[in-house]
Enzyme design. Structure first.
Site, mmCIF file in Angstrom:
data_model
loop_
_atom_site.group_PDB
_atom_site.id
_atom_site.type_symbol
_atom_site.label_atom_id
_atom_site.label_comp_id
_atom_site.label_asym_id
_atom_site.label_seq_id
_atom_site.Cartn_x
_atom_site.Cartn_y
_atom_site.Cartn_z
ATOM 1 N N TYR A 60 -14.244 -18.828 29.630
ATOM 2 C CA TYR A 60 -14.446 -18.396 28.315
ATOM 3 C C TYR A 60 -15.878 -17.631 28.278
ATOM 4 O O TYR A 60 -16.293 -16.762 27.252
ATOM 5 C CB TYR A 60 -14.421 -19.415 27.202
ATOM 6 C CG TYR A 60 -13.189 -20.207 27.016
ATOM 7 C CD1 TYR A 60 -11.889 -19.762 27.874
ATOM 8 C CD2 TYR A 60 -12.899 -21.412 26.284
ATOM 9 C CE1 TYR A 60 -10.678 -20.551 27.870
ATOM 10 C CE2 TYR A 60 -11.916 -21.991 26.299
ATOM 11 C CZ TYR A 60 -10.607 -21.553 26.951
ATOM 12 O OH TYR A 60 -9.621 -22.322 26.846
ATOM 13 N N HIS A 121 -7.760 -25.110 35.097
ATOM 14 C CA HIS A 121 -7.320 -24.062 33.966
ATOM 15 C C HIS A 121 -6.200 -23.678 34.184
ATOM 16 O O HIS A 121 -5.357 -23.570 33.221
ATOM 17 C CB HIS A 121 -8.456 -23.162 33.926
ATOM 18 C CG HIS A 121 -8.547 -22.536 32.474
ATOM 19 N ND1 HIS A 121 -9.602 -21.952 32.145
ATOM 20 C CD2 HIS A 121 -7.641 -22.271 31.344
ATOM 21 C CE1 HIS A 121 -9.526 -21.359 30.917
ATOM 22 N NE2 HIS A 121 -8.290 -21.584 30.757
#
Length: 320
Positions: A60, A121
């Protein structure tokens, strides 16, 4: 096998008790696509809105800002032990020798000694500097078992309390469970009335793995907050459509991580306790037709002429 269960004390935020026995706050602040004011949003969420769960990820690009917000909240009097911080290891680091250094970088950026939950992830390994979409040779073989063993070592060394997975299929989950000594405590998946993800949801329940729902409001292309069915239920209950969608996820038995950078919306999103969606309205929300995922993974992993994944269906093992 025991499953995660929800608990609530008077005046307290709902929690789910994971297989490890650790308590995970049911509503967390999501930080995907968060802006430059992420530190402010994190501090506000914790100190003013009452959040105790923050979800982030190395990919992110905001872990340093999240760390600043966490530090500010703790300086304001919030105990670290009362916070639940989740992060994720990115695909370029999905090699056994890269797992610990990746976590150490995350801990440094978050200004923490440990995190509560560390996820894989996506279950795919990418070459450093991989393009979007990937070019030939940029999607590498993923040693899932070797990476997971290193994740388990992080738990044993006290750097991580729980480990989990994101964006897994039933096929990949079953493969992992065959070798895992510490099974995943949490599986984080896209889930909302427009994409219920029933197959992996039921598989997780079978194995006592808690599920966290991301993108609970859908996407900018299909924002369920504007769905007439959702709006009708919201008007009936005198709640916002966003609150109804978050509550739907909670009543389904999942935790949820809505994202917002607006203080008012951050506070609104956690005002989902002390009331219920009636059964008939819950069923109406469940009747919303499944249409498509927000995140297919296609731009990350699919090369239509070269590589192991030629379509989004390949990414998801043709399960849905």
């Amino acid at each position: 096998m025991a499953s995660a269960k929800a608990t609530m004390g008077q005046g307290e935020q709902d929690h789910f008790v994971l297989k490890s026995g650790h308590a995970m706050p049911a509503v967390g602040l999501g930080t995907w696509r968060a802006g430059s004011d992420t530190a402010h949003s994190v501090r506000t969420a914790i100190t003013e809105a009452g959040y105790r769960h923050v979800d982030t990820a190395a990919e992110y690009g905001v872990e340093k800002e999240v760390g600043k917000g966490l530090k500010a909240a703790m300086e304001a009097g919030i105990d670290r032990k009362d916070l639940f911080v989740t992060s994720k290891i990115w695909c370029t680091n999905l090699a056994p020798e890269r797992v610990r250094p990746a976590l150490e970088n995350t801990l440094k950026d978050l200004q923490l000694d440990y995190i509560d939950l560390y996820h894989i992830h996506w279950p795919f390994r990418l070459k450093d500097g991989a393009h979007m979409p990937p070019e030939a040779g940029e999607v590498l073989e993923f040693d899932m078992e070797g990476v997971w063993k290193e994740m388990e070592n992080l738990v044993k060394d006290g750097l991580v309390k729980d480990i989990g997975v994101c964006n897994y299929t039933v096929t990949k989950l079953n493969r992992l469970l065959r070798s895992a000594k510490i099974p995943p405590a949490v599986c984080q998946m896209e889930m909302h009335p427009g994409w219920k993800n029933d197959k992996i949801f039921e598989a997780c329940k079978k194995h006592g793995i808690h599920v966290t729902a991301y993108s609970p409001l859908g996407s900018s292309e299909k924002n369920l907050a504007h769905d007439p069915v959702v709006e009708k239920v919201a008007n009936k209950l005198n709640k916002t459509p966003g609150q109804v969608l978050i509550k739907w996820a909670l009543q389904r038995g999942t935790s949820v991580i809505p994202k917002s950078s607006k203080d008012e919306r951050i506070k609104e999103n956690i005002q989902v306790f002390g009331w219920e969606i009636p059964e008939e309205d819950f069923k109406v929300l469940c009747s919303i037709k499944d249409e498509k995922r927000v995140l297919t993974g296609e731009e990350l992993f699919v090369n239509k002429t070269h590589g192991p994944y030629r379509s989004a269906a390949d990414v998801w093992d043709h399960e849905n």
